[in-house]
Design an enzyme around this catalytic site. Structure first.
Site, PDB file in Angstrom:
ATOM      1  N   TYR A 183     -28.613 -50.092   9.930  1.00 50.80           N
ATOM      2  CA  TYR A 183     -27.850 -51.184   9.322  1.00 50.80           C
ATOM      3  C   TYR A 183     -26.387 -51.090   9.741  1.00 50.80           C
ATOM      4  O   TYR A 183     -25.772 -50.022   9.646  1.00 50.80           O
ATOM      5  CB  TYR A 183     -27.996 -51.143   7.792  1.00 50.80           C
ATOM      6  CG  TYR A 183     -29.430 -51.390   7.384  1.00 50.80           C
ATOM      7  CD1 TYR A 183     -29.863 -52.657   7.034  1.00 50.80           C
ATOM      8  CD2 TYR A 183     -30.364 -50.352   7.419  1.00 50.80           C
ATOM      9  CE1 TYR A 183     -31.201 -52.891   6.699  1.00 50.80           C
ATOM     10  CE2 TYR A 183     -31.693 -50.575   7.097  1.00 50.80           C
ATOM     11  CZ  TYR A 183     -32.109 -51.847   6.745  1.00 50.80           C
ATOM     12  OH  TYR A 183     -33.422 -52.073   6.442  1.00 50.80           O
ATOM     13  N   ALA A 234      23.115 -35.116  24.837  1.00 47.80           N
ATOM     14  CA  ALA A 234      22.858 -36.265  23.972  1.00 47.80           C
ATOM     15  C   ALA A 234      23.335 -37.549  24.632  1.00 47.80           C
ATOM     16  O   ALA A 234      24.377 -37.582  25.282  1.00 47.80           O
ATOM     17  CB  ALA A 234      23.561 -36.064  22.633  1.00 47.80           C
ATOM     18  N   GLU A 288     -38.947 -53.804  -4.711  1.00 46.19           N
ATOM     19  CA  GLU A 288     -37.548 -54.182  -4.896  1.00 46.19           C
ATOM     20  C   GLU A 288     -37.217 -54.273  -6.385  1.00 46.19           C
ATOM     21  O   GLU A 288     -38.096 -54.523  -7.226  1.00 46.19           O
ATOM     22  CB  GLU A 288     -37.263 -55.516  -4.199  1.00 46.19           C
ATOM     23  CG  GLU A 288     -37.397 -55.475  -2.687  1.00 46.19           C
ATOM     24  CD  GLU A 288     -36.399 -54.548  -2.021  1.00 46.19           C
ATOM     25  OE1 GLU A 288     -35.326 -54.294  -2.618  1.00 46.19           O
ATOM     26  OE2 GLU A 288     -36.679 -54.068  -0.903  1.00 46.19           O
ATOM     27  N   ALA A 331     -27.179 -56.687  11.723  1.00 46.27           N
ATOM     28  CA  ALA A 331     -25.737 -56.940  11.604  1.00 46.27           C
ATOM     29  C   ALA A 331     -25.442 -58.426  11.478  1.00 46.27           C
ATOM     30  O   ALA A 331     -24.418 -58.906  11.961  1.00 46.27           O
ATOM     31  CB  ALA A 331     -25.015 -56.364  12.820  1.00 46.27           C
ATOM     32  N   TYR A 351      14.719 -48.928  35.601  1.00 51.17           N
ATOM     33  CA  TYR A 351      14.208 -50.281  35.847  1.00 51.17           C
ATOM     34  C   TYR A 351      15.326 -51.170  36.371  1.00 51.17           C
ATOM     35  O   TYR A 351      16.392 -51.276  35.755  1.00 51.17           O
ATOM     36  CB  TYR A 351      13.653 -50.841  34.532  1.00 51.17           C
ATOM     37  CG  TYR A 351      12.992 -52.191  34.635  1.00 51.17           C
ATOM     38  CD1 TYR A 351      11.995 -52.431  35.568  1.00 51.17           C
ATOM     39  CD2 TYR A 351      13.350 -53.222  33.775  1.00 51.17           C
ATOM     40  CE1 TYR A 351      11.372 -53.669  35.648  1.00 51.17           C
ATOM     41  CE2 TYR A 351      12.731 -54.457  33.832  1.00 51.17           C
ATOM     42  CZ  TYR A 351      11.745 -54.681  34.779  1.00 51.17           C
ATOM     43  OH  TYR A 351      11.140 -55.908  34.851  1.00 51.17           O
ATOM     44  N   ASN A 364      19.298 -28.666  31.018  1.00 48.84           N
ATOM     45  CA  ASN A 364      19.842 -29.105  29.738  1.00 48.84           C
ATOM     46  C   ASN A 364      20.226 -30.573  29.851  1.00 48.84           C
ATOM     47  O   ASN A 364      21.039 -30.946  30.700  1.00 48.84           O
ATOM     48  CB  ASN A 364      21.073 -28.291  29.349  1.00 48.84           C
ATOM     49  CG  ASN A 364      21.612 -28.702  27.979  1.00 48.84           C
ATOM     50  OD1 ASN A 364      21.154 -28.245  26.954  1.00 48.84           O
ATOM     51  ND2 ASN A 364      22.600 -29.601  27.995  1.00 48.84           N
ATOM     52  N   HIS A 380      18.778 -34.394  21.704  1.00 48.80           N
ATOM     53  CA  HIS A 380      19.104 -35.524  20.837  1.00 48.80           C
ATOM     54  C   HIS A 380      19.330 -36.802  21.643  1.00 48.80           C
ATOM     55  O   HIS A 380      19.886 -36.779  22.741  1.00 48.80           O
ATOM     56  CB  HIS A 380      20.394 -35.293  20.020  1.00 48.80           C
ATOM     57  CG  HIS A 380      20.903 -33.892  20.033  1.00 48.80           C
ATOM     58  ND1 HIS A 380      20.626 -32.999  19.023  1.00 48.80           N
ATOM     59  CD2 HIS A 380      21.649 -33.212  20.937  1.00 48.80           C
ATOM     60  CE1 HIS A 380      21.194 -31.835  19.304  1.00 48.80           C
ATOM     61  NE2 HIS A 380      21.814 -31.945  20.464  1.00 48.80           N
ATOM     62  N   THR A 407     -34.542 -59.031   5.409  1.00 48.66           N
ATOM     63  CA  THR A 407     -34.542 -57.948   6.400  1.00 48.66           C
ATOM     64  C   THR A 407     -35.775 -57.990   7.293  1.00 48.66           C
ATOM     65  O   THR A 407     -35.704 -57.672   8.485  1.00 48.66           O
ATOM     66  CB  THR A 407     -34.462 -56.591   5.685  1.00 48.66           C
ATOM     67  OG1 THR A 407     -35.485 -56.520   4.673  1.00 48.66           O
ATOM     68  CG2 THR A 407     -33.100 -56.387   5.041  1.00 48.66           C
ATOM     69  N   GLN A 450     -30.231 -64.065  14.757  1.00 44.81           N
ATOM     70  CA  GLN A 450     -30.926 -64.465  13.534  1.00 44.81           C
ATOM     71  C   GLN A 450     -30.181 -65.684  12.998  1.00 44.81           C
ATOM     72  O   GLN A 450     -29.170 -65.563  12.314  1.00 44.81           O
ATOM     73  CB  GLN A 450     -30.949 -63.341  12.495  1.00 44.81           C
ATOM     74  CG  GLN A 450     -31.778 -63.698  11.261  1.00 44.81           C
ATOM     75  CD  GLN A 450     -31.659 -62.686  10.130  1.00 44.81           C
ATOM     76  OE1 GLN A 450     -30.697 -61.916  10.069  1.00 44.81           O
ATOM     77  NE2 GLN A 450     -32.618 -62.692   9.209  1.00 44.81           N
TER      78      GLN A 450
END
EC number: 2.7.7.23
Length: 460
Positions: free
Chosen positions: A100, A383, A157, A9, A390, A380, A366, A79, A73
């Protein structure tokens, strides 16, 4: 014998045109390298060596809390050089699986088949046959009695291949399983005397053949498993392939997808039978859908549990929530973490629920906010109702007991409890507890002013 996984990687990914290391670019909301790490765990890895180079700080920020051995690396010299950096962390008795970080779609079953194909003390290579093998290393074989395809003697290759070798359509994917002791010996003998001036990992196959080590091959179910992403076009192609594969899994498990090409799966989704999923739905995290669940168009479901016969209507966002049997939400509803709808409960359009339980058969149709609340059965909610939870410093609980009727535009200032069967008149602001079966109205007395004139706009 331990399974030691080496994941390469270290590349920058110049063609991505990005400051992000190539392997951190996402497929299904998760980095490519994380997909590979997860698959390595699934095949039973005892250790994972992550060979890194470019963008170390970003890689470690993304992956740092995981059980990985970080192997630097410093120079990208091929590789073979990359795997050699991990040699000090490989025991002679290890089976080394080389993967890989930019090949994210490799499957557990494919790697298990590769490991099973490895001869005792030998090497197994994952290969694939392509109609157009241009750009890939070719698998070189010689005739061998008892082996229909011939015996593997090396990998050549593209830039080093002869005209005859370029006609070979069996290509090297780079993924292989190798015995630890021999791998370290072969790596120490690598040379960069080739067209690229790099240390090729593939050269160890010719060494294995020369040393009389048995070499076998395995192939993935689909070539897409071993495709990498070097630019954003290829990344998008892998994303589509991943989504197609995950959509197929859902359909085989019992889900109807209105259009399998218009769904995004960014986590683990479990479905029951006869689930219906409309277009442009997004799943993230761990999502469980029971039998006969319906998901409307444009819905987003994140880390949630949806029971049998429940319905998520279009354009609703369900995150960290639970819906009981035959409960429903939406359209345009938002359930935030800690929200729970019991059986037959209903949350309608433009209602937001956070850290609240909505009882059996209760409904808020709603335009409401219900946060930090326990709501009983048969309630119930009119709306415009708001639980004022808070106070500027702390959150407080609202309790609404069974069979309460809350009129429209009501504010419940927590902490407050509304007793069973109570009725709250529309437009009320409730600041004290309400007893069972009480009617509470806190509206200001209505006034009628006759002869009143509206203001007139002043002409300038």
């Amino acid at each position: 014998m331990a399974l030691n996984v080496v994941i390469l990687a270290a590349g920058k990914g110049t063609r991505m045109r990005s400051d992000l290391p190539k392997v951190l670019h996402p497929i299904a909301h998760k980095s490519m390298v994380q997909h590979v790490i997860d698959t390595a765990h699934k095949v039973g890895s005892d250790a994972i060596q992550l060979v890194y180079g470019y963008g170390a700080d970003k890689l470690q920020a993304s992956l740092g809390e995981q059980q990985l051995n970080w192997v630097l690396q410093a120079e990208q010299l091929g590789t073979g050089h990359a795997v050699a950096q991990a040699s000090p962390h490989i025991a002679d008795s290890d089976t080394v699986l080389i993967l890989y970080g930019d090949v994210p779609l490799i499957q557990q079953s494919t790697l298990e088949a590769l490991l099973a194909a490895r001869p005792e003390n030998g090497v197994a290579i994952l290969t694939v046959n392509l109609g157009n093998p241009m750009g890939y290393g070719r698998i070189v074989r010689t005739p061998c009695e008892g082996q229909e395809q011939g015996k593997v003697v090396g990998i050549i290759e593209q830039k080093d291949a002869t005209a005859e070798q370029l006609l070979i359509n069996e290509i090297n994917t780079g993924i292989m399983a190798v015995p630890g002791k021999q791998l370290k010996a072969w790596l120490s003998r690598l040379s960069n005397n080739n067209a690229q001036g790099e240390y090729y990992l593939t050269d160890i196959i010719a060494m294995a053949h020369a040393d009389g080590v048995a070499i076998d091959t395995a192939q993935p179910q689909s070539a897409i498993e071993v495709e990498g992403a070097n630019n954003r076009v290829q990344l998008a192609q892998l994303e589509r392939a991943y989504q197609a594969r995950e959509a197929e899994k859902l359909m085989l498990a019992g889900a109807n997808l209105r259009d399998p090409s218009r769904i995004d799966i960014r986590g683990d989704v479990t479905v029951g039978m006869d689930v219906m999923i409309d277009i442009n739905v997004i799943f993230e995290g761990k999502v469980t859908l029971g039998n006969n669940v319906t998901i409307g168009a444009g819905a987003i479901l994140i880390d949630c549990e949806i029971a049998d016969n429940a319905e998520i209507k279009p354009y609703s966002i369900i995150e960290g929530a639970k819906l009981g049997v035959a409960a429903s939400a939406g359209p345009f509803a938002r359930l935030r973490p800690g929200a729970e709808l019991k059986q037959d409960a209903h949350i309608g359009n433009f209602v937001e629920v956070k850290k609240a339980v909505i009882g059996v058969g209760s409904k808020a149709g709603h335009l409401a906010y219900l946060g930090d609340a326990i709501i009983g059965d048969g309630v119930n909610i009119g709306a415009g109702t708001i639980t004022c939870n808070y106070d500027g410093a702390n959150k407080h609980l609202t309790v609404i007991e069974d069979n309460v009727f809350v009129g429209s535009d009501t504010q419940l200032v927590a902490p407050v409890t509304i007793g069973k069967g109570a009725t709250l008149g529309a437009g009320s602001t409730i600041t004290r507890d309400v007893g069972e079966n009480e009617l509470v109205i806190t509206r200001v007395k209505q006034k009628h002013l006759t002869g009143w004139q509206r203001p007139v706009k002043i002409k300038k």
